[in-house]
Motif scaffolding. Structure first.
Motif, PDB file in Angstrom:
ATOM      1  N   LEU A 243      -7.470  -3.739  -0.722  1.00 50.43           N
ATOM      2  CA  LEU A 243      -7.998  -2.472  -0.228  1.00 50.43           C
ATOM      3  C   LEU A 243      -9.515  -2.413  -0.381  1.00 50.43           C
ATOM      4  CD1 LEU A 243      -7.624   0.398   0.871  1.00 50.43           C
ATOM      5  CD2 LEU A 243      -7.253   1.158  -1.490  1.00 50.43           C
ATOM      6  N   ALA A 244     -10.024  -2.872  -1.509  1.00 45.57           N
ATOM      7  CA  ALA A 244     -11.475  -2.882  -1.717  1.00 45.57           C
ATOM      8  C   ALA A 244     -12.154  -3.761  -0.675  1.00 45.57           C
ATOM      9  CB  ALA A 244     -11.796  -3.360  -3.130  1.00 45.57           C
ATOM     10  N   ASP A 245     -11.576  -4.933  -0.395  1.00 46.38           N
ATOM     11  CA  ASP A 245     -12.143  -5.823   0.630  1.00 46.38           C
ATOM     12  C   ASP A 245     -12.104  -5.167   2.007  1.00 46.38           C
ATOM     13  OD1 ASP A 245     -12.554  -7.709  -1.312  1.00 46.38           O
ATOM     14  OD2 ASP A 245     -10.817  -8.947  -0.777  1.00 46.38           O
TER      15      ASP A 245
ATOM     16  N   ALA B 173       0.827  -1.204   0.000  1.00 47.02           N
ATOM     17  CA  ALA B 173       0.000   0.000   0.000  1.00 47.02           C
ATOM     18  C   ALA B 173       0.865   1.259   0.000  1.00 47.02           C
ATOM     19  CB  ALA B 173      -0.927  -0.005   1.212  1.00 47.02           C
ATOM     20  N   ALA B 174       1.985   1.222   0.715  1.00 50.00           N
ATOM     21  CA  ALA B 174       2.884   2.378   0.728  1.00 50.00           C
ATOM     22  C   ALA B 174       3.404   2.663  -0.680  1.00 50.00           C
ATOM     23  CB  ALA B 174       4.044   2.136   1.691  1.00 50.00           C
ATOM     24  N   LEU B 175       3.712   1.616  -1.431  1.00 45.95           N
ATOM     25  CA  LEU B 175       4.162   1.791  -2.813  1.00 45.95           C
ATOM     26  C   LEU B 175       3.021   2.255  -3.712  1.00 45.95           C
ATOM     27  CD1 LEU B 175       6.332  -1.456  -3.096  1.00 45.95           C
ATOM     28  CD2 LEU B 175       7.194   0.897  -3.057  1.00 45.95           C
ATOM     29  N   ARG B 176       1.844   1.658  -3.540  1.00 43.78           N
ATOM     30  CA  ARG B 176       0.700   1.990  -4.397  1.00 43.78           C
ATOM     31  C   ARG B 176       0.287   3.451  -4.252  1.00 43.78           C
ATOM     32  NH1 ARG B 176      -2.545   3.159  -7.656  1.00 43.78           N
ATOM     33  NH2 ARG B 176      -4.345   1.940  -8.403  1.00 43.78           N
ATOM     34  N   ARG B 177       0.379   3.982  -3.046  1.00 47.42           N
ATOM     35  CA  ARG B 177      -0.037   5.364  -2.800  1.00 47.42           C
ATOM     36  C   ARG B 177       0.875   6.389  -3.465  1.00 47.42           C
ATOM     37  NH1 ARG B 177      -0.768   3.365   2.540  1.00 47.42           N
ATOM     38  NH2 ARG B 177       1.163   4.402   3.194  1.00 47.42           N
TER      39      ARG B 177
ATOM     40  N   VAL C 260      -2.897  -5.584  -4.140  1.00 46.87           N
ATOM     41  CA  VAL C 260      -3.151  -4.579  -3.111  1.00 46.87           C
ATOM     42  C   VAL C 260      -4.444  -3.827  -3.407  1.00 46.87           C
ATOM     43  CG1 VAL C 260      -1.827  -2.668  -4.144  1.00 46.87           C
ATOM     44  CG2 VAL C 260      -2.062  -2.827  -1.662  1.00 46.87           C
ATOM     45  N   ASP C 261      -4.780  -3.618  -4.671  1.00 44.92           N
ATOM     46  CA  ASP C 261      -6.034  -2.947  -5.007  1.00 44.92           C
ATOM     47  C   ASP C 261      -7.234  -3.780  -4.555  1.00 44.92           C
ATOM     48  OD1 ASP C 261      -4.732  -0.805  -6.098  1.00 44.92           O
ATOM     49  OD2 ASP C 261      -5.166  -1.304  -8.193  1.00 44.92           O
TER      50      ASP C 261
END
Length: 216
Positions: free
Chosen positions: A180-182, A112-116, A176-177
């Motif tokens: 996050l939705a879950d 999540a840190a990378l995705r953001r 990760v997407d």
């Protein structure tokens, strides 16, 4: 007397203990939900609780401590014990959401840190450890494991010949997407009893409590 040792007004203490004992006796030693709410509210402000008032286990805990330790102001428990219990519920929701995607909570935190960051979804190991509050050795191990799973990969840092960048792979992004939705589905369920206004008010109050702690 300090706010940590503030006793109730004279006369109020005896009344609260008597009410608590009376409810204990009426319920055979274990107050029912309505009795717990009544005791907690009366102990807090000296006013009778409304019939059918909403209550939880913290009401019972606070009422019992007020009866056993009337020399202490246990008001912080009304807030922070609930925060602690909510944290446990959230932790279970997080673990369930991530497990459905084959992730551990720490794996989600790194991904999540990378995705953001947005494209190209990369950070240095140092930036990752600051974002996730772990040690350098722990972060190295976690990057290794995520790389083995094909969720991230290392590449040379063009700005630092001795450095590397950790980049999210396409598989890592999709994973990760979905996680996050879950997670958001679970978190919305936890907040379903709050109106939009109540949710925004609660967020503001928690921000006021947390911001000084994060800044310290």
């Amino acid at each position: 007397m300090s706010r940590y040792h503030r006793a109730p007004a004279p006369g109020q203490l005896i009344l609260d203990i008597e009410r608590y004992a009376a409810r204990m006796e009426q319920s055979g030693g274990a107050p029912d939900a309505r009795a717990r709410a009544s005791v907690a509210r009366e102990a807090a402000d000296g006013q009778p609780a409304a019939a059918g008032a909403l209550c939880d286990e913290v009401d019972d805990l606070v009422a019992a401590w007020r009866a056993e330790r009337p020399d202490l102001d246990v008001a912080p428990l009304e807030v922070l014990s609930r925060v602690s219990r909510l944290g446990r519920h959230l932790d279970r929701a997080r673990r369930a959401a991530f497990a459905s995607r084959g992730l551990e909570p720490w794996e989600f935190d790194v991904l999540a840190a990378l995705r953001r960051q947005g494209p190209p979804y990369q950070l240095s190991p140092g930036a990752l450890l600051r974002a996730t509050l772990v040690t350098s050795g722990t972060m190295t191990n976690r990057i290794d494991r995520l790389a083995e799973a094909g969720l991230v990969h290392r590449q040379p840092d063009p700005q630092d010949k001795r450095g590397v960048l950790v980049t999210l792979t396409a598989a890592g992004q999709s994973t990760v997407d979905a996680a996050l939705a879950d997670l958001l589905t679970s978190e919305w369920a936890l907040l379903e009893n709050l109106s939009d206004t109540q949710r925004r008010t609660l967020a503001g109050l928690l921000r006021a409590l947390l911001a000084p702690l994060d800044a310290g």
